[in-house]
Design a protein around this motif. Structure first.
Motif, PDB file in Angstrom:
ATOM      1  N   LEU A   1      40.704  92.853  68.640  1.00 15.14           N
ATOM      2  CA  LEU A   1      41.528  94.035  68.868  1.00 15.14           C
ATOM      3  C   LEU A   1      41.189  94.600  70.240  1.00 15.14           C
ATOM      4  N   TYR A   2      42.226  94.752  71.084  1.00 15.66           N
ATOM      5  CA  TYR A   2      42.062  95.244  72.445  1.00 15.66           C
ATOM      6  C   TYR A   2      42.552  96.690  72.538  1.00 15.66           C
TER       7      TYR A   2
ATOM      8  N   VAL B   1      37.026  94.230  70.377  1.00 18.49           N
ATOM      9  CA  VAL B   1      36.076  94.028  69.292  1.00 18.49           C
ATOM     10  C   VAL B   1      36.617  92.921  68.402  1.00 18.49           C
ATOM     11  N   ASP B   2      35.711  92.142  67.813  1.00 21.20           N
ATOM     12  CA  ASP B   2      36.119  91.141  66.830  1.00 21.20           C
ATOM     13  C   ASP B   2      36.483  91.849  65.530  1.00 21.20           C
TER      14      ASP B   2
ATOM     15  N   CYS C   1      35.546 101.306  66.661  1.00 20.24           N
ATOM     16  CA  CYS C   1      35.300 100.248  65.682  1.00 20.24           C
ATOM     17  C   CYS C   1      34.250 100.681  64.663  1.00 20.24           C
ATOM     18  N   ALA C   2      33.151 101.233  65.130  1.00 15.33           N
ATOM     19  CA  ALA C   2      32.096 101.668  64.216  1.00 15.33           C
ATOM     20  C   ALA C   2      32.553 102.849  63.381  1.00 15.33           C
TER      21      ALA C   2
ATOM     22  N   ARG D   1      30.167  94.353  71.280  1.00 17.03           N
ATOM     23  CA  ARG D   1      29.132  93.931  72.210  1.00 17.03           C
ATOM     24  C   ARG D   1      28.990  94.951  73.335  1.00 17.03           C
ATOM     25  N   GLU D   2      27.758  95.124  73.819  1.00 17.86           N
ATOM     26  CA  GLU D   2      27.514  96.091  74.888  1.00 17.86           C
ATOM     27  C   GLU D   2      28.408  95.843  76.101  1.00 17.86           C
ATOM     28  N   GLU D   3      28.570  94.580  76.477  1.00 18.11           N
ATOM     29  CA  GLU D   3      29.289  94.297  77.724  1.00 18.11           C
ATOM     30  C   GLU D   3      30.785  94.595  77.633  1.00 18.11           C
ATOM     31  N   TRP D   4      31.309  94.832  76.432  1.00 13.64           N
ATOM     32  CA  TRP D   4      32.717  95.177  76.281  1.00 13.64           C
ATOM     33  C   TRP D   4      32.958  96.679  76.395  1.00 13.64           C
TER      34      TRP D   4
END
Length: 358
Positions: free
Chosen positions: A60-61, A339-340, A70-71, A328-331
């Motif tokens: 998802l972008y 996010v996946d 996401c969280a 992920r941190e880099e995203w």
């Protein structure tokens, strides 16, 4: 959360949102996410509309997809799973959506900890952790050095006192100080960097009346706000060695006091202490065991590179704090933030498990 059978859902006076699943013992566990985001930056660097929440190839972008809607979604539905189970958690479980984390992490948690009548047993922060467990991170401090000069016409600079020359000497020393910070085998080294200079000048044809240097200090074990102030006083002393008593400088930690959307005003320093939970701490081990059991895969215990509101919950309030989150941190803070989707779903189960276990 009202529709998902939480025992209580409310917005506090500050403007944070909370959903509560009641437990059978005193105390509470907080599942914490922030609900604000940074801006999207350069729109041309995005392959998808940052506001469209596009799903492509299982990802998802969108703005905030990683950091950290996401969280928030996973925690809300993990809490809903708890609310609809026959099992009752030991402690009350709060799913908290925090304000203003992106502009001053921990600011809203200062209100939650100090003003809500809750005995916090533990905090789980859902910042991106690659579905691993994160037990701490470096701290940081935002500072300024104010330099006073004496303005005059630039055709006769000897008539004035130029604070830009003093600033240059100070910045040179700050660059050297970056090689002298503490190091830690887990959290890594502290850093110091001059990040901006502002000038008070009537004209580009005048010696400035004043200058301000902004400094970012990342803090590791054994470093704090006093460390940062002492370093900048050292840098000022280096300028005085060159320019004598013409150097008129002072150091200040920045503050944050922007009113919330509800009009609540709270001032806090932009000093965010480092924090680290020992690997054998029960909260670390319990979170690790829940995550590994629920995910049925190997989980690592690591650190965050960036700062989170754990700087307040653990660094100031000393509430045991741990990190687990999808993405992920880099995203985070990047074009094509994503996010996946599968990780968002799997994280729901982990958060439900943590609500029962902690």
């Amino acid at each position: 959360m009202e529709r998902l059978n939480y025992d209580e859902a409310f917005i506090d006076e500050f403007g944070n949102v909370h959903g509560v699943v009641e437990g059978h013992e005193d105390g509470a566990v907080m599942l914490n996410s922030h609900v604000d985001t940074v801006g999207y930056g350069d729109r041309d660097q995005w392959d998808h509309d940052p506001y469209a929440a596009t799903i492509e190839d299982g990802q998802l972008y969108g703005l905030g997809a990683s950091d950290m809607k996401c969280a928030m979604a996973s925690m809300v539905y993990g809490g809903a799973a708890l609310a609809n189970l026959d099992l009752e958690p030991e402690h009350d479980v709060y799913v908290t959506g925090e304000l203003m984390e992106e502009v001053s992490e921990g600011h809203a948690m200062k209100y939650v900890v100090e003003e809500l009548d809750v005995d916090w047993e533990a905090v789980v922060i859902g910042e991106a952790s690659e579905m691993d467990v994160k037990r701490g991170h470096r701290g940081r401090c935002e500072l300024r050095i104010d330099l006073q000069g004496a303005s005059c016409h630039a055709s006769a600079p000897e008539r004035g006192i130029n604070p830009l020359y003093h600033a240059a000497e100070i910045i040179d020393r700050i660059e050297e100080l970056n090689e002298e910070t503490n190091d830690h085998d887990f959290l890594g080294a502290g850093t110091i960097a001059a990040t901006n200079v502002e000038v008070d000048t009537p004209s580009n044809n005048a010696v400035p009346a004043g200058a301000t240097i902004y400094v970012d200090r990342r803090l590791t074990i054994g470093e704090d706000e006093a460390t940062a102030h002492a370093e900048l006083e050292d840098a000022i002393a280096a300028a005085r060695e060159e320019y004598g008593n013409d150097v008129d400088a002072s150091v200040e930690t920045l503050t944050f006091d922007r009113p919330t959307w509800r009009g609540y005003e709270l001032e806090s320093k932009k000093y965010y202490p480092m924090w680290l939970l020992e690997e054998d701490h029960p909260l670390v081990q319990d979170t690790y065991e829940v995550a590994e059991t629920v995910l049925d895969s190997a989980v690592e215990i690591r650190k965050w590179t960036f700062s989170t509101s754990g700087n307040y919950t653990m660094g100031v309030a000393e509430i045991p704090t741990i990190g687990f989150g999808p993405s992920r941190e880099e995203w985070a803070h990047a074009a094509n933030e994503r996010v996946d989707v599968e990780d968002v779903v799997r994280a729901c189960d982990v958060y439900a498990g943590l609500g029962l276990e902690l």
